[in-house]
Motif scaffolding. Structure first.
Motif, PDB file in Angstrom:
ATOM      1  N   PHE A   1      -4.956  81.718  39.676  1.00 32.63           N
ATOM      2  CA  PHE A   1      -4.250  82.231  40.554  1.00 32.63           C
ATOM      3  C   PHE A   1      -4.883  82.447  41.869  1.00 32.63           C
ATOM      4  CE2 PHE A   1      -2.007  85.797  42.538  1.00 32.63           C
ATOM      5  CZ  PHE A   1      -1.125  85.603  42.534  1.00 32.63           C
TER       6      PHE A   1
ATOM      7  N   LEU B   1      -3.957  81.343  45.625  1.00 33.05           N
ATOM      8  CA  LEU B   1      -3.603  82.168  46.680  1.00 33.05           C
ATOM      9  C   LEU B   1      -4.390  81.831  48.012  1.00 33.05           C
ATOM     10  CD1 LEU B   1      -3.026  84.824  48.014  1.00 33.05           C
ATOM     11  CD2 LEU B   1      -4.936  85.745  46.799  1.00 33.05           C
TER      12      LEU B   1
ATOM     13  N   SER C   1       4.461  85.450  50.030  1.00 39.50           N
ATOM     14  CA  SER C   1       4.531  86.924  49.220  1.00 39.50           C
ATOM     15  C   SER C   1       4.097  86.808  47.820  1.00 39.50           C
ATOM     16  CB  SER C   1       5.952  87.199  49.331  1.00 39.50           C
ATOM     17  OG  SER C   1       6.704  86.401  48.835  1.00 39.50           O
ATOM     18  N   CYS C   2       4.070  88.123  47.307  1.00 46.36           N
ATOM     19  CA  CYS C   2       3.436  88.205  45.944  1.00 46.36           C
ATOM     20  C   CYS C   2       4.147  89.311  45.338  1.00 46.36           C
ATOM     21  CB  CYS C   2       1.963  88.186  45.807  1.00 46.36           C
ATOM     22  SG  CYS C   2       1.224  89.704  46.518  1.00 46.36           S
TER      23      CYS C   2
ATOM     24  N   ASP D   1       6.545  77.861  42.524  1.00 43.97           N
ATOM     25  CA  ASP D   1       5.849  79.020  42.650  1.00 43.97           C
ATOM     26  C   ASP D   1       4.791  79.133  41.655  1.00 43.97           C
ATOM     27  OD1 ASP D   1       7.439  79.735  45.172  1.00 43.97           O
ATOM     28  OD2 ASP D   1       8.749  80.833  43.777  1.00 43.97           O
TER      29      ASP D   1
ATOM     30  N   TYR E   1      -2.410  88.112  34.841  1.00 43.89           N
ATOM     31  CA  TYR E   1      -3.448  88.690  35.772  1.00 43.89           C
ATOM     32  C   TYR E   1      -4.550  89.466  34.872  1.00 43.89           C
ATOM     33  CZ  TYR E   1      -5.491  88.990  40.458  1.00 43.89           C
ATOM     34  OH  TYR E   1      -6.160  89.105  41.743  1.00 43.89           O
TER      35      TYR E   1
ATOM     36  N   ALA F   1       1.194  88.331  37.829  1.00 43.65           N
ATOM     37  CA  ALA F   1       1.247  88.152  39.195  1.00 43.65           C
ATOM     38  C   ALA F   1       1.923  86.800  39.726  1.00 43.65           C
ATOM     39  CB  ALA F   1      -0.314  87.996  40.044  1.00 43.65           C
TER      40      ALA F   1
ATOM     41  N   LEU G   1       2.921  84.266  42.775  1.00 46.72           N
ATOM     42  CA  LEU G   1       2.833  83.912  44.222  1.00 46.72           C
ATOM     43  C   LEU G   1       4.020  83.324  44.666  1.00 46.72           C
ATOM     44  CD1 LEU G   1       0.668  84.043  46.644  1.00 46.72           C
ATOM     45  CD2 LEU G   1      -0.414  81.917  45.661  1.00 46.72           C
TER      46      LEU G   1
ATOM     47  N   ALA H   1      11.196  87.813  48.306  1.00 45.51           N
ATOM     48  CA  ALA H   1      10.392  88.308  47.314  1.00 45.51           C
ATOM     49  C   ALA H   1      11.114  89.428  46.690  1.00 45.51           C
ATOM     50  CB  ALA H   1       9.096  88.950  47.818  1.00 45.51           C
TER      51      ALA H   1
ATOM     52  N   MET I   1      -2.377  91.168  48.440  1.00 47.08           N
ATOM     53  CA  MET I   1      -2.652  91.441  46.976  1.00 47.08           C
ATOM     54  C   MET I   1      -2.829  92.643  46.596  1.00 47.08           C
ATOM     55  SD  MET I   1      -2.052  88.383  45.520  1.00 47.08           S
ATOM     56  CE  MET I   1      -2.711  88.620  43.746  1.00 47.08           C
TER      57      MET I   1
END
Length: 371
Positions: free
Chosen positions: A208, A212, A227-228, A267, A272, A278, A280, A288, A340
């Motif tokens: 991840f 990112l 966005s996350c 996506d 996590y 999580a 992304l 989001a 994040m």
């Protein structure tokens, strides 16, 4: 006289019905191919669907796929040794092919017409020493403003792909090819780097964090928002303590699958850490929040049962953050990490405000956080 007057209308209606039925059959056949692409577990399976199943299904003279080997997610897939091992002559990566295709589809729209209309550079780059097809369509494989390749479909029928014909179905198909290619590249990268969480089947935190970095660079280059979501299973310790760790593992697996189903194909979703996930996403804060609400509702409706068949209620708290990133690579990376951290704080805010909810922090002049 009445029958004669009605005959032309009857013929037109019959012709219309035949056209509708033909279009429905064509759409179903495309959907079958699309499902194979979406379900491809590796790059060879993806290519087999394009180069073998697709031409058989639609009686095509040939299929050629040009991919940009500079695209971040395709670098490992398109190494010369890897290409040689695949043995697919229809897979191209030459700069010449990309430039020629870009010239024909400069406005981002498909090109279609007779093969003899193709210039020498494109004919050589896409078909080698073989003759160009009688007619062809060249479809850009684009996600947003980024073109990662071109798909060329050829036919022995000169009128099969004629200028002016409708291309809606084929453009939709190209978008599925693009998303499926990205998905396959993700899967291949996970295999290569051992970045899969064994319990949930999702990417792990290491992967991840790499995605990112890549998405932030893409957002800087093309000026698009990213966005996350931070997603935490509510009262997970209570589930473990009350029902046991095996039930807790089932809760993690079922929530992971649920989250994966609610986001788009391209996506990234990862476990996590612990009971925290999580996601992304490519999109702004409004996008989001929409995805977050889909996830929240879907988890709330999950049917997890204990050893006695009793339903165990599951809910999640979700934090949302988004950025439109600019600046140097170092500045962009810092903004990505800040995004994040903001989503993480928003998730804890959702916990404090009652759980089973979504929070997005907004910095006010007094630095207070509001929903």
């Amino acid at each position: 006289m009445t029958n004669l007057a009605q005959t032309p209308l009857s013929d037109r209606l019959r012709s219309l019905v035949d056209t509708v039925q033909h279009n429905e059959r064509t759409l179903r056949r495309f959907q079958n191919v699309e499902l194979r692409l979406i379900g491809a577990q590796d790059f060879p399976s993806f290519l087999d669907t394009l180069f073998s199943h697709l031409p058989q299904e639609f009686a095509l003279a040939g299929v050629t796929l040009w991919l940009d080997d500079r695209a971040p997610m395709l670098l490992e897939l398109l190494e010369p040794k890897a290409l040689d091992a695949l043995g697919r002559s229809g897979l191209k990566t030459s700069r010449e092919g990309g430039l020629a295709a870009q010239g024909l589809c400069g406005d981002g729209r498909p090109w279609l017409g007779r093969g003899v209309e193709l210039d020498e550079a494109l004919t050589r780059a896409f078909f080698g020493n073989a003759d160009a097809p009688a007619s062809a369509i060249l479809l850009p494989l684009a996600a947003g403003n980024t073109v990662s390749g071109y798909l060329c479909l050829g036919s022995d029928d000169p009128s099969r792909f004629a200028e002016g014909m409708g291309t809606d179905i084929l453009e939709r198909f190209a978008s599925i090819v693009t998303a499926s290619l990205d998905n396959v590249a993700h899967r291949e990268r996970l295999k290569q780097l051992g970045m899969t969480d064994s319990l949930t089947g999702l990417a792990n935190r290491r992967y991840f964090d790499e995605r990112l970095r890549e998405e932030i660079m893409r957002a800087v280059r093309y000026g698009v928002p990213v966005s996350c979501l931070f997603i935490d299973i509510d009262s997970f310790k209570r589930i473990n303590d009350t029902y046991g760790h095996q039930t807790g593992d089932r809760a993690l697996a079922i929530v992971a699958a649920c989250v994966r189903q609610q986001v788009r194909l391209g996506d990234t979703v990862a476990r996590y850490g612990g009971e925290e996930f999580a996601a992304l996403l490519q999109g702004d804060r409004a996008d989001a929040l929409t995805v977050a609400e889909r996830v929240r509702l879907a988890v709330e409706r999950l049917e997890l049962q204990d050893d006695h068949g009793e339903r165990i209620a599951l809910t999640v708290s979700i934090g949302v953050a988004a950025r439109t990133v600019s600046g140097t690579p170092a500045e962009a990376a810092t903004l990505g990490l800040a995004m994040m951290e903001e989503a993480d704080r928003a998730m804890y805010q959702a916990k404090r405000n009652g759980r089973n909810r979504i929070e997005a922090l907004v910095k006010m002049p007094d630095e207070s956080a509001q929903r």
